[in-house]
Design a protein around this motif. Structure first.
Motif, PDB file in Angstrom:
ATOM      1  N   ARG A  63      -5.360  15.180   9.909  1.00 36.56           N
ATOM      2  CA  ARG A  63      -6.326  14.116  10.204  1.00 36.56           C
ATOM      3  C   ARG A  63      -5.639  12.753  10.201  1.00 36.56           C
ATOM      4  O   ARG A  63      -4.759  12.500   9.373  1.00 36.56           O
ATOM      5  CB  ARG A  63      -7.469  14.158   9.197  1.00 36.56           C
ATOM      6  CG  ARG A  63      -8.391  15.353   9.454  1.00 36.56           C
ATOM      7  CD  ARG A  63      -9.467  15.467   8.429  1.00 36.56           C
ATOM      8  NE  ARG A  63     -10.545  16.343   8.910  1.00 36.56           N
ATOM      9  CZ  ARG A  63     -11.585  16.713   8.173  1.00 36.56           C
ATOM     10  NH1 ARG A  63     -11.700  16.297   6.923  1.00 36.56           N
ATOM     11  NH2 ARG A  63     -12.523  17.494   8.686  1.00 36.56           N
ATOM     12  N   VAL A  64      -6.091  11.904  11.119  1.00 37.99           N
ATOM     13  CA  VAL A  64      -5.449  10.608  11.348  1.00 37.99           C
ATOM     14  C   VAL A  64      -6.489   9.499  11.262  1.00 37.99           C
ATOM     15  O   VAL A  64      -7.558   9.594  11.875  1.00 37.99           O
ATOM     16  CB  VAL A  64      -4.778  10.571  12.737  1.00 37.99           C
ATOM     17  CG1 VAL A  64      -4.135   9.209  12.974  1.00 37.99           C
ATOM     18  CG2 VAL A  64      -3.759  11.689  12.870  1.00 37.99           C
ATOM     19  N   THR A  65      -6.152   8.450  10.530  1.00 43.60           N
ATOM     20  CA  THR A  65      -7.020   7.279  10.447  1.00 43.60           C
ATOM     21  C   THR A  65      -6.254   6.044  10.904  1.00 43.60           C
ATOM     22  O   THR A  65      -5.239   5.684  10.297  1.00 43.60           O
ATOM     23  CB  THR A  65      -7.523   7.037   9.013  1.00 43.60           C
ATOM     24  OG1 THR A  65      -8.265   8.180   8.572  1.00 43.60           O
ATOM     25  CG2 THR A  65      -8.419   5.803   8.951  1.00 43.60           C
ATOM     26  N   PRO A  66      -6.678   5.375  11.978  1.00 43.28           N
ATOM     27  CA  PRO A  66      -6.051   4.110  12.368  1.00 43.28           C
ATOM     28  C   PRO A  66      -6.380   3.031  11.343  1.00 43.28           C
ATOM     29  O   PRO A  66      -7.482   2.996  10.782  1.00 43.28           O
ATOM     30  CB  PRO A  66      -6.693   3.789  13.722  1.00 43.28           C
ATOM     31  CG  PRO A  66      -7.379   5.057  14.155  1.00 43.28           C
ATOM     32  CD  PRO A  66      -7.745   5.769  12.912  1.00 43.28           C
ATOM     33  N   MET A  67      -5.430   2.119  11.100  1.00 41.11           N
ATOM     34  CA  MET A  67      -5.627   1.047  10.123  1.00 41.11           C
ATOM     35  C   MET A  67      -5.287  -0.300  10.737  1.00 41.11           C
ATOM     36  O   MET A  67      -4.246  -0.478  11.355  1.00 41.11           O
ATOM     37  CB  MET A  67      -4.745   1.284   8.890  1.00 41.11           C
ATOM     38  CG  MET A  67      -4.855   0.183   7.841  1.00 41.11           C
ATOM     39  SD  MET A  67      -3.908   0.551   6.329  1.00 41.11           S
ATOM     40  CE  MET A  67      -2.229   0.448   6.961  1.00 41.11           C
ATOM     41  N   GLY A  68      -6.208  -1.247  10.560  1.00 41.40           N
ATOM     42  CA  GLY A  68      -5.954  -2.621  10.964  1.00 41.40           C
ATOM     43  C   GLY A  68      -5.582  -3.453   9.753  1.00 41.40           C
ATOM     44  O   GLY A  68      -4.572  -3.226   9.097  1.00 41.40           O
ATOM     45  N   GLY A  69      -6.462  -4.409   9.394  1.00 44.14           N
ATOM     46  CA  GLY A  69      -6.184  -5.268   8.244  1.00 44.14           C
ATOM     47  C   GLY A  69      -6.639  -4.694   6.922  1.00 44.14           C
ATOM     48  O   GLY A  69      -6.330  -5.250   5.863  1.00 44.14           O
ATOM     49  N   GLY A  70      -7.398  -3.601   6.957  1.00 43.88           N
ATOM     50  CA  GLY A  70      -7.876  -2.993   5.707  1.00 43.88           C
ATOM     51  C   GLY A  70      -8.926  -3.821   5.004  1.00 43.88           C
ATOM     52  O   GLY A  70      -9.129  -3.675   3.796  1.00 43.88           O
ATOM     53  N   SER A  71      -9.644  -4.677   5.739  1.00 44.30           N
ATOM     54  CA  SER A  71     -10.616  -5.579   5.118  1.00 44.30           C
ATOM     55  C   SER A  71     -12.038  -5.028   5.140  1.00 44.30           C
ATOM     56  O   SER A  71     -12.976  -5.721   4.739  1.00 44.30           O
ATOM     57  CB  SER A  71     -10.596  -6.941   5.819  1.00 44.30           C
ATOM     58  OG  SER A  71     -10.953  -6.806   7.185  1.00 44.30           O
ATOM     59  N   GLY A  72     -12.233  -3.791   5.592  1.00 50.68           N
ATOM     60  CA  GLY A  72     -13.563  -3.194   5.587  1.00 50.68           C
ATOM     61  C   GLY A  72     -14.092  -3.020   4.173  1.00 50.68           C
ATOM     62  O   GLY A  72     -13.331  -2.966   3.198  1.00 50.68           O
ATOM     63  N   VAL A  73     -15.400  -2.891   4.052  1.00 55.39           N
ATOM     64  CA  VAL A  73     -16.010  -2.820   2.713  1.00 55.39           C
ATOM     65  C   VAL A  73     -16.918  -1.602   2.556  1.00 55.39           C
ATOM     66  O   VAL A  73     -17.734  -1.558   1.639  1.00 55.39           O
ATOM     67  CB  VAL A  73     -16.808  -4.110   2.408  1.00 55.39           C
ATOM     68  CG1 VAL A  73     -15.884  -5.299   2.240  1.00 55.39           C
ATOM     69  CG2 VAL A  73     -17.859  -4.389   3.480  1.00 55.39           C
ATOM     70  N   CYS A  74     -16.773  -0.601   3.432  1.00 55.66           N
ATOM     71  CA  CYS A  74     -17.687   0.537   3.405  1.00 55.66           C
ATOM     72  C   CYS A  74     -17.010   1.876   3.123  1.00 55.66           C
ATOM     73  O   CYS A  74     -17.671   2.913   3.133  1.00 55.66           O
ATOM     74  CB  CYS A  74     -18.452   0.628   4.729  1.00 55.66           C
ATOM     75  SG  CYS A  74     -19.542  -0.766   5.041  1.00 55.66           S
ATOM     76  N   GLY A  75     -15.709   1.892   2.872  1.00 54.61           N
ATOM     77  CA  GLY A  75     -15.035   3.144   2.576  1.00 54.61           C
ATOM     78  C   GLY A  75     -14.647   3.950   3.795  1.00 54.61           C
ATOM     79  O   GLY A  75     -14.356   5.134   3.672  1.00 54.61           O
ATOM     80  N   ALA A  76     -14.620   3.335   4.973  1.00 59.49           N
ATOM     81  CA  ALA A  76     -14.204   4.062   6.176  1.00 59.49           C
ATOM     82  C   ALA A  76     -12.705   4.325   6.176  1.00 59.49           C
ATOM     83  O   ALA A  76     -12.230   5.290   6.779  1.00 59.49           O
ATOM     84  CB  ALA A  76     -14.599   3.289   7.427  1.00 59.49           C
TER      85      ALA A  76
END
Length: 454
Positions: A63-76
């Motif tokens: 499984r692969v998760t793309p990552m940007g700035g990591g500033s999300g707040v929902c646990g995605a």
């Protein structure tokens, strides 16, 4: 696993570390001793590397998760052991700014604030200002269907994205389509806006941009109560005015922001923008719609401007350091007629810990966003987690009961996963069909929209 990926991206573009976003419950879990697992992180530097990684992942059921700035707040962004993270930070080029056609073409790893400053130097703006802007990337803003502080004038991210460049889970590349608008089938790129990494990897976007307004006029008004403030917001939006910023704070949030108004008083901060004559005329109209509210002058506007990006990750982490503490925000949206009841029910649900605030922003002719902040402290970690989840359950129940959406702009992740099917109804079958068709091997982020539950 590592050796095969080294052949694709090179040894220096791989590392192993814990990865997670800023979901408060994840921070609380780590505080309790449940550290996130170390996962492999690859930093591709070109389209072919991304495609090769996804083909490899499908073949190996990784499984692969793309990552940007990591500033999300929902646990995605919360990968588990054995999964792979794609750090898109190398895709950080602003490729073209077309000042005649007012478009911008850039890669998904471009920092949100850096892009805005680049445009400002040319007298332009994207008009997208979430409070987290300094820590964001364009791809992350797109993947979470973000909205910013000036959305009532410029729209949200779905209004800014003209087209996307994406790599599908099987490695297929989909390039941006032409034109300011097309009737050649549905605007399929919109599926990726809010997909939270569940449909593939966003490489870049063609964006609609704007000229900076020549004049901005901002001021504050003190309303006797929340109902009067909401009615003024509704009247302003339905008059045809598109304010640059309009934010109404309930009595508790007004006091929290340092304004000592009369009992129950609520602060409205509003700004108009454009050509000088237009900005002045709209500012005068706003004053008329404010009615008997007290004009507080431009100080509230200037104070808001100076603090507009203060909701930093560092401040939240600092609040969550003490054992037993909890803090979060919940942003809902509803029609004007439902907002007073929504405010009352949600405030009641989240007030158990002591801190319960709300402001209204992101206004439309049909309604607006109600943005709640809640927090508190309990004697044990388990009690803190229980209080945190009770607040969320109460807010989600109130939203569904009153016909509000359970998220205006933060997205879904893990924290809202339990309630997604309830809101989407029959559209959940459509979403699952699309997800299963595009990603039949289930490679892409399992904690994106419609994925894992907390």
């Amino acid at each position: 696993m590592r050796a095969e990926l080294e052949q694709i991206v090179g040894a220096t573009a791989l590392d192993e570390r814990p990865v997670r976003d800023l979901w408060p419950l994840g921070i609380m879990d780590e505080r309790s001793g449940n550290a996130p697992p170390r996962v492999l992180v690859a930093r591709p530097s070109g389209r072919e590397q991304v495609a090769a990684i996804l083909r490899w992942a499908a073949a190996n059921r990784v499984r692969v998760t793309p990552m940007g700035g990591g500033s999300g707040v929902c646990g995605a962004l919360s990968p588990q052991a054995g999964e792979l993270v794609l750090d898109m930070g190398a895709f950080d080029r602003i490729l073209e700014v077309d000042e005649t056609n007012l478009t911008c073409r850039c890669e998904s790893g471009v920092n949100g604030m850096a892009l805005e400053k680049h445009l400002n130097e040319r007298g332009l703006t994207l008009g997208h200002f979430p409070s987290s802007l300094p820590g964001t990337t364009l791809g992350g803003l797109i993947a979470t269907r973000s909205s910013g502080q000036e959305s009532s004038r410029y729209g949200s991210v779905e209004d800014m994205v003209l087209s996307l460049a994406v790599v599908l889970p099987d490695g297929t590349f989909a390039a941006p389509r032409p034109g300011p608008r097309s009737a050649v089938g549905p605007a399929l790129h919109q599926l990726w806006l809010g997909s939270e990494g569940a449909l593939g990897v966003i490489l870049g976007a063609v964006l609609r941009i704007h000229r900076l307004p020549e004049t901005v006029i901002g001021r504050g008004f003190a309303f006797a109560d929340l109902a009067a403030g909401l009615e003024a917001m509704r009247a302003i939006m339905q008059s045809g005015i598109r304010p640059l910023v309009m934010r109404l704070y309930d009595a508790e949030d007004t006091a929290f922001n340092g304004y000592d108004l009369q009992m129950g008083g609520c602060l409205l901060v509003v700004a108009t923008a454009g050509l000088p004559a237009v900005a002045r005329a709209e500012a005068e109209a706003v004053t008329v719609f404010a009615g008997t509210a007290k004009d507080l002058g431009e100080d509230p506007w200037l104070r808001w401007q100076s603090h507009r990006f203060n909701l930093s990750a560092e401040r939240m982490k600092s609040f969550l350091e003490p054992a037993g503490s909890y803090l979060d925000t919940i942003e809902l949206a509803a029609p004007w007629t439902a907002l007073p009841g929504l405010h009352q029910k949600v405030k009641s649900a989240i007030a158990v810990g002591g801190l319960a605030l709300c402001h209204f922003s992101h206004a439309y002719e049909q309604g607006c966003c109600a943005y709640f902040t809640f927090g508190g402290a309990e004697e044990t970690e388990q009690a803190a987690r229980s209080a945190y989840m009770r607040a969320w359950e109460g807010a989600m129940s109130a939203a569904m009961e009153l016909g509000a959406t359970i998220s205006h702009h933060h997205g879904v992740g893990q924290v809202r996963a339990r309630w997604v099917a309830d809101e989407m109804g029959g559209w959940m079958r459509v979403w699952r069909s699309i997800k299963e068709s595009i990603d039949p091997d289930g490679v892409m982020n399992p904690r994106g929209v419609g994925g894992a539950k907390p």
